[in-house]
Design an enzyme around this catalytic site. Structure first.
Site, PDB file in Angstrom:
ATOM      1  N   ASP A  48       1.067  -1.287  -0.129  1.00 14.75           N
ATOM      2  CA  ASP A  48       0.208  -0.074  -0.114  1.00 14.75           C
ATOM      3  C   ASP A  48       0.835   1.352   0.091  1.00 14.75           C
ATOM      4  OD1 ASP A  48      -2.665  -1.170  -0.017  1.00 14.75           O
ATOM      5  OD2 ASP A  48      -2.535  -1.448   2.115  1.00 14.75           O
ATOM      6  N   PHE A 106     -12.904  22.181   5.895  1.00  7.49           N
ATOM      7  CA  PHE A 106     -12.872  21.421   4.689  1.00  7.49           C
ATOM      8  C   PHE A 106     -14.292  20.557   4.521  1.00  7.49           C
ATOM      9  CE2 PHE A 106     -12.102  17.803   1.905  1.00  7.49           C
ATOM     10  CZ  PHE A 106     -11.652  18.440   0.779  1.00  7.49           C
ATOM     11  N   LYS A 156      -8.143  28.290   0.522  1.00  7.82           N
ATOM     12  CA  LYS A 156      -7.517  27.332  -0.240  1.00  7.82           C
ATOM     13  C   LYS A 156      -8.059  26.077  -0.599  1.00  7.82           C
ATOM     14  CE  LYS A 156      -4.977  24.319   3.497  1.00  7.82           C
ATOM     15  NZ  LYS A 156      -5.839  24.762   4.703  1.00  7.82           N
TER      16      LYS A 156
END
Lengths: 604, 699
Positions: free
Chosen positions: B324, B394, B412
């Site tokens: 991974d 976010f 941002k």
């Protein structure tokens, strides 16, 4: 060693090397069923055989079916040969009347045990001859009973080799080919045309080919001599090419009618090796990496040259006991020096030592000199060659499948040392393969050692039908270590399906006929069946792609390892027996001791 | 760059062992000595055909000694010494096995201590609590655990969240969080709840718990022979039979020779048994099981629990390693590495705005922006509360975060999201913006566009940081023929860039569990063996399909059941070390087999001339070691054969030295050391023993 001798060995090896690739490429095409330049002429014959025998060309077999076909075919042809021999008195092409009331005096009776031994011997590609052909066998027996086996047993060997190669070449497949098709193709495209060619070459050198009765000649001394005749050249070609080795005459390739000139001798030794050497290339071609084939070729060549360069110098340096008596042992312009006992003058020391090495490297067993008369180390070479399993080019088919068996063993032991489950040609070598390979190794050792061990001490009762009363060793021509070598050689030759005789033993008794017969059966079939099982198991496996972590099996390192394993496994198994035979005989000779009862306190 | 090397070693070989014990730990040695005698039981010996042959031989010579003692035979001293050393041979082999097992047993004892009889609070009919012994719990029972309770069995947290001390299992003292739902719900019996109450559904029956399995594994109680071990056993058993044939047929040959010369006698039973024992591969036969157990133990010392020896062996065979990306190849979080202002904006302004927007951003990415601003532009963190700042977190819908303060709205976020935000406010998009963001995306990074109201300031370059030393590790893996494939959810562009930087051979981008599964099956269909790590429940099918599946201990029960190894440290990089151990295990077996067979050459040269010195004095030429008497020659060979087992125990337990190199190079080295060395070493060895025997007047 003389420059001339080295040159002859060198030329032989280079010609063999040159023939390997064309021979191998041709056989690969034949066994893959591709068209060759012989197809226009021989394809109709191949198809005719399939139609007559009801063979479905496109139907392949599992390993079990393949093995069953082989066994059935061998059993049927064995019985047929047995019957032909026993009934030869009632059959045609028998000008000497063998097996009838008017057979000449001194003709050997075709007893059941002799017929069994001979039938087994030719079925198993051994061609051990417990009889003297020219006083025992009719022309029909030689042609229909024996020469046919020279073809079939050789073709069967090639078929098995090809089946094993397919095991490596294929993946995730249940089938390993069709025994009948492989047999037919080996015979029709390889053995028949080449035998024809070689027979003609031999005839050109003076090998006889007729069906005439034996010639009665008046000798210069005024006596009469019977000179045996017969269809020799046709049998001689396949005798060498099929690594059979059963001579038309008792003297085998030492007989001037079988092997008259140095050139015919060269053709003969080349014929022994040409198919086995070619099969190494066939192997590489079929597994799609010709370097793998050349690696096997290199290992075989190493062992071959090692054998020659022990046998040849030993014979050339001769017997120190004789030289101490003032007999010239060095080669001079007018005489060969060394040990010429039992050798034909027209072949000399080089070609006798070379022939002995080649015939035992392969499972041929033809001889052009008396191995019994070799120096101890010179005689050790043929013995060891057979004990290593005849994997130095070996018998047609038998050589490559024997060597692949050792390759599997090598890969298993060495492969672990690189930290992976061993792989050979992308096939994992696991329990089943290892088990079968060990079984084959064990069977060879058991047959040679147990029969020889018994032969060394067994005693027979007064009215035993097996053997004349007393110890079996009474049949030996020599005592001391050399006698032991003779017993060892007989069972080694039988088990190894070689068929060459060391000599010095009278083997035509029920005891020897039956035990050597069994050794031949064990050596052939108990080796072939495990190997076919390996082929079946390998064919089913997936191919692991090669990576940097894979043990490379096409380089000098692997060649060296393979040679090491062949030598060590062989040497460790037979070392004690060999020590009491040729090895101690060698030390006795160095001490200028003929076989004596003197005892020296060694350790003090 | 903000790269912190978290991987202290570039060597794929195990370097640090957490629970390392000295090789010859006194208590373990003491127990092993006792066990060596217990193991003489013929029924257990029979599992090892080579050593069983030696034991039978020793029993025969013992009977011979007893008979000779009664009749007062002349060579009693010789037979007695042979017998003694034959028993030693067996005992030494037993000792090797007992030593290998001893380390596991000691560990099992420690584990057993933690498995004290625990009282479980079982919920009856969903509400009433009853106290039962932990051993009475069955699958499906629900139990309640309060702080300081020992969790009574393996299970799944179905309610609550708690910190748990798992040091009994993992040896790691820092507590871990276990909570219901998700991938951190599995708890292990024997561990201790430190805070809060949780409800647990029991998932295993007594005797089948993780702790039980662990004890059984480290003890080697259920040890099954691995496929390669069985195959090797066949080879050495086959060789034993071959040598048995060589030895039993020797008396007839000797009989022939003796009657031909009229001198000497057929070698006696004791000498024949000595020859047999020297020839059969006792070195590998005696050490084979010790090598296997020690291999498992080495895995254990790395805090990896292998469910079977087969899995460890398979690890050595692995062709393809699926790793991974996140947490294994990269540090796990993207980090800001650069501020790229648009034309007309100073870098400091951009950095300032970027920092401002991230001050309240607790995500690792956000923190890395603050860190970068501080390191590059010496911008200190500011107290923003007094500005009445309003932070915008976010969300998946807006794909932006930022702050509103003093009539500024600094944002941002993802390129297209910020562009839309700016356009809505009537701002213009600088012409070269997309050029910059595309460039970052192509290089494997993530661009974050920063805007102050309608004005675009620039771009933050977020980058996946590859762990230090990974490139070298992958190079080493390539050298030993292992292909690494990086698995990531990133888009192919990003994935390709990271793959190139990390130096993996291949990658699977935008990977779904199904694609991962397909990849494994595809590799396996091509004959390759696949290893992977995983922790989530959706990894379970792939873990089960892979040839080597290492589950993280922090993972779900389903993942742990599916894999064939559990890493108690939950460190996915350890897979590489497990591969090395697997290879070392196979190499050790191969090396000792080669050594064992190669040894035989010298033994023949010692014993055969001794056997026939009277029958054929000329055979003295073969006595190349110049051993001083036949008795001493035989004895020296037998003693050498026994001592070599003891001498090689450390090698068997530690494994042969292994550096990553190509198979050809490895083979050349090992052949030289164990093959050629194996042929040569016994010659001086036997000679020295012979000299000592003479000096001590023993033979």
């Amino acid at each position: 060693m003389t420059p001339n001798g080295l040159l002859q060995i060198g030329v032989f090896f280079l010609v063999l090397l040159a023939l390997t690739k064309p021979m191998g490429a041709f056989m690969a095409r034949v066994f893959e069923g591709e068209r060759t330049w012989l197809h226009p002429a021989l394809r109709p014959l191949e198809r005719l055989i399939y139609r007559l025998c009801g063979i479905r060309e496109d139907q392949e077999q599992r390993w079990t079916g393949y093995a069953a076909s082989l066994l059935m075919f061998s059993l049927a042809s064995l019985l047929l040969t047995y019957l032909i021999q026993r009934l030869q008195g009632f059959l045609p092409f028998n000008p000497q009347g063998f097996g009838t009331a008017h057979a000449a005096q001194g003709a050997t009776a075709m007893t059941p045990d002799l017929a069994f031994n001979t039938a087994v011997s030719f079925t198993t590609n051994t061609n051990w001859q417990a009889y003297t052909p020219e006083t025992t066998m009719s022309y029909l027996t030689q042609m229909a009973g024996l020469a046919t086996h020279n073809f079939f047993s050789a073709a069967a060997g090639m078929a098995i080799a090809v089946a094993l190669i397919r095991g490596f070449a294929r993946h995730s497949s249940e089938k390993i080919g069709n025994f009948w098709v492989d047999m037919t193709r080996a015979t029709v495209y390889v053995l028949l045309p080449m035998s024809l060619l070689i027979a003609l070459l031999l005839v050109s050198q003076g090998v006889i080919q007729n069906l005439s009765p034996y010639t009665k000649a008046a000798t210069l001394e005024g006596g009469t001599q019977i000179i045996a005749q017969g269809p020799t050249a046709s049998q001689e070609a396949i005798k060498m090419l099929g690594t059979n080795g059963g001579g038309f005459f008792n003297a085998n390739s030492a007989h001037p009618f079988e092997n008259p000139t140095p050139l015919s001798n060269f053709i003969q030794i080349l014929s022994i090796f040409v198919i086995p050497a070619g099969l190494t290339y066939t192997f590489g071609k079929m597994v799609k990496d010709t370097r793998q084939g050349w690696a096997i070729f290199a290992a075989m060549s190493t062992l071959f040259l090692a054998g020659v360069f022990v046998a040849y110098p030993s014979e050339q340096s001769g017997n120190p006991i004789l030289s101490s008596l003032g007999i010239e042992n060095h080669a001079t312009a007018t005489q060969p020096g060394g040990n010429m006992e039992g050798k034909e003058v027209r072949f000399g020391i080089t070609n006798s030592a070379l022939f002995a090495t080649v015939t035992t490297d392969a499972s041929c067993g033809a001889v052009n000199s008396m191995h019994d008369s070799f120096t101890p180390l010179g005689g050790l070479v043929p013995l060891v060659n057979i004990e290593l399993g005849e994997v130095v080019f070996g018998g047609v088919g038998a050589g490559i499948y024997g060597m692949l068996m050792f390759a599997i063993l090598t890969v298993f032991i060495a492969g672990l040392m690189v930290g992976r489950t061993p792989e050979y040609l992308g096939k994992k070598i696991e329990q089943k393969e290892v088990k079968m390979v060990m079984l084959a190794v064990l069977v060879l050792a058991a047959s040679i050692l147990l029969f020889s061990g018994t032969g060394a001490v067994v005693q027979f009762a007064k009215n035993s039908w097996l053997n004349p009363p007393g110890p079996a060793t009474a049949n030996l021509g020599n005592s001391g270590p050399h006698g032991l070598s003779e017993i060892l050689y007989a069972y080694t030759s039988g088990t190894g399906n070689n068929g060459s005789a060391f000599g010095g033993i009278s083997p035509n008794t029920p005891w020897y006929n039956l035990t050597i017969g069994m050794a031949m059966l064990i050596g052939r079939f108990l080796m072939i069946i495990p190997l076919l099982a390996v082929a079946g198991s390998l064919a089913q496996k997936k191919v692991v792609p090669a990576s940097a972590g894979t043990l490379p099996t096409n380089g000098p390192l692997f060649v060296g390892l393979l040679v090491g394993v062949v030598v060590i496994v062989g040497a460790l198994t037979f070392f004690p027996a060999l020590t009491l035979g040729p090895i101690v005989e060698h030390f006795l000779m160095l001490r200028h001791q003929l076989f004596s009862l003197l005892v020296f306190p060694v350790w003090s | 760059m903000l790269v912190e090397s978290q991987s202290p070693t570039v060597n794929i070989l195990p370097t640090k062992r957490r629970r390392a014990r000295p090789l010859f730990d006194p208590p373990i040695v003491k127990r092993a000595v006792w066990d060596s005698f217990v193991k003489l039981n013929p029924i257990t010996m029979m599992k090892n055909p080579v050593m069983f042959v030696v034991e039978v031989g020793a029993a025969l010579t013992t009977a011979l000694v007893l008979r000779d003692w009664r009749v007062g035979a002349a060579d009693l001293g010789f037979t007695f010494q042979i017998t003694l050393w034959l028993w030693f041979t067996v005992l030494f082999a037993n000792f090797a096995e007992a030593m290998a097992e001893g380390r596991g047993k000691a560990q099992a004892d420690t584990l057993r201590k933690t498995k004290t009889e625990t009282i479980a609070h079982r919920l009856k009919n969903g509400s009433k609590v009853e106290n039962v012994a932990a051993s009475q719990l069955r699958q499906g029972d629900i139990v309640v655990c309060d702080p300081n309770d020992i969790i009574p069995g393996d299970g799944e947290v179905i309610e609550g969240i708690a910190s748990v001390d798992e040091s009994a299992i993992t040896g790691e003292s820092a507590p871990v969080i276990r909570e219901s739902g998700g991938d951190r719900s599995a708890v292990t019996g024997g561990t201790k709840v430190l805070s809060d109450q949780i409800k647990i559904r029991i998932t295993s029956n007594p005797g089948e718990t993780f702790l039980d399995r662990m004890i059984a594994l480290v003890e080697g109680a259920q040890r099954q022979k691995t496929p390669n071990e069985i195959a090797l056993n066949i080879v050495i058993a086959g060789l034993t039979l071959v040598f048995l044939l060589a030895v039993v047929t020797l008396p007839p040959f000797a009989q022939y020779s003796v009657s031909a010369t009229g001198a000497g006698k057929v070698p006696g039973i004791a000498v024949l048994i000595s020859l047999l024992v020297c020839l059969i591969p006792t070195t590998i036969g005696g050490l084979l099981s010790a090598i296997g157990i020690a291999g498992m133990d080495r895995v254990m010392q790395h805090n990896v629990l292998a469910m079977s020896g087969k899995a460890v062996e398979a690890a050595g065979d692995v062709n393809t390693l699926l790793l991974d990306k996140t947490g294994t190849i990269t540090l796990g979080n993207r980090q800001a590495v650069e501020f790229i202002p648009v034309e007309g904006v100073s870098p400091a302004d951009l950095a300032d705005a970027a920092q401002l927007s991230s001050l309240a951003d607790e995500t690792p990415e956000g923190r890395s922006i603050v860190v970068l601003a501080k390191e590059k532009y010496q911008l200190r963190g500011r107290e923003v509360a007094e500005h009445e700042a309003k932070f915008i977190a976010f969300s998946a819908q807006t794909r932006m975060s930022g702050v509103d303060l003093d009539h500024r709205s600094v944002r941002k976020g993802a390129t297209d999201a910020v562009i839309e935000f700016v356009k809505e406010l009537g701002g213009a998009i600088p012409p070269r913006l997309t050029e910059v963001t595309d460039h970052i995306a192509r290089s494997g990074g993530t661009p974050l566009v920063v805007a102050d109201g309608p004005k675009v300031l620039g771009v933050i370059h977020l980058k996946d940081v590859v762990k230090g030393g990974m490139h070298e590790r992958f190079d080493q893996l390539r050298a030993i023929g292992i292909r690494t494939v990086m698995i990531t959810g990133d888009n192919p562009l990003t994935a390709a860039a990271i793959a190139a930087e990390a130096g993996v051979d291949d990658f699977l981008a935008q990977a779904t569990p199904k694609q991962k599964m397909d990849l494994i099956k595809r590799e396996q269909a091509g004959g390759r063996l696949v290893a992977m790590t995983g922790d989530g429940t959706n990894d379970a099918p792939a873990l089960a399909q892979a040839d080597v599946g290492v589950a993280m201990n922090t993972g779900t029960m389903a993942a742990k059941e599916a894999g064939n190894m559990v890493d108690l440290d939950s460190n996915p990089t350890k897979l590489i070390e497990v591969v090395a151990i697997g290879k070392q295990l196979l190499m050790t077996r191969g090396a000792l087999t080669t050594f064992s067979i190669a040894n035989d050459v010298a033994k023949y040269f010692a014993i055969l001339p001794a056997m026939f010195s009277v029958t054929y004095p000329a055979i003295a030429a073969m006595n190349v070691m110049r051993l001083h008497s036949p008795e001493s020659a035989v004895l020296a060979a037998v003693i050498f054969n026994a001592l070599i087992i003891i001498a090689l125990i450390p090698l068997a337990l530690r494994g042969v030295a292994y550096k990553p190199m190509s198979a050809a190079a490895l083979l050349r080295r090992n052949i030289l050391v164990y093959g050629v060395g194996g042929i040569i070493a016994p010659f001086p060895g036997i000679w020295i023993i012979d000299v000592l025997l003479g000096w001590l007047h023993l033979a």
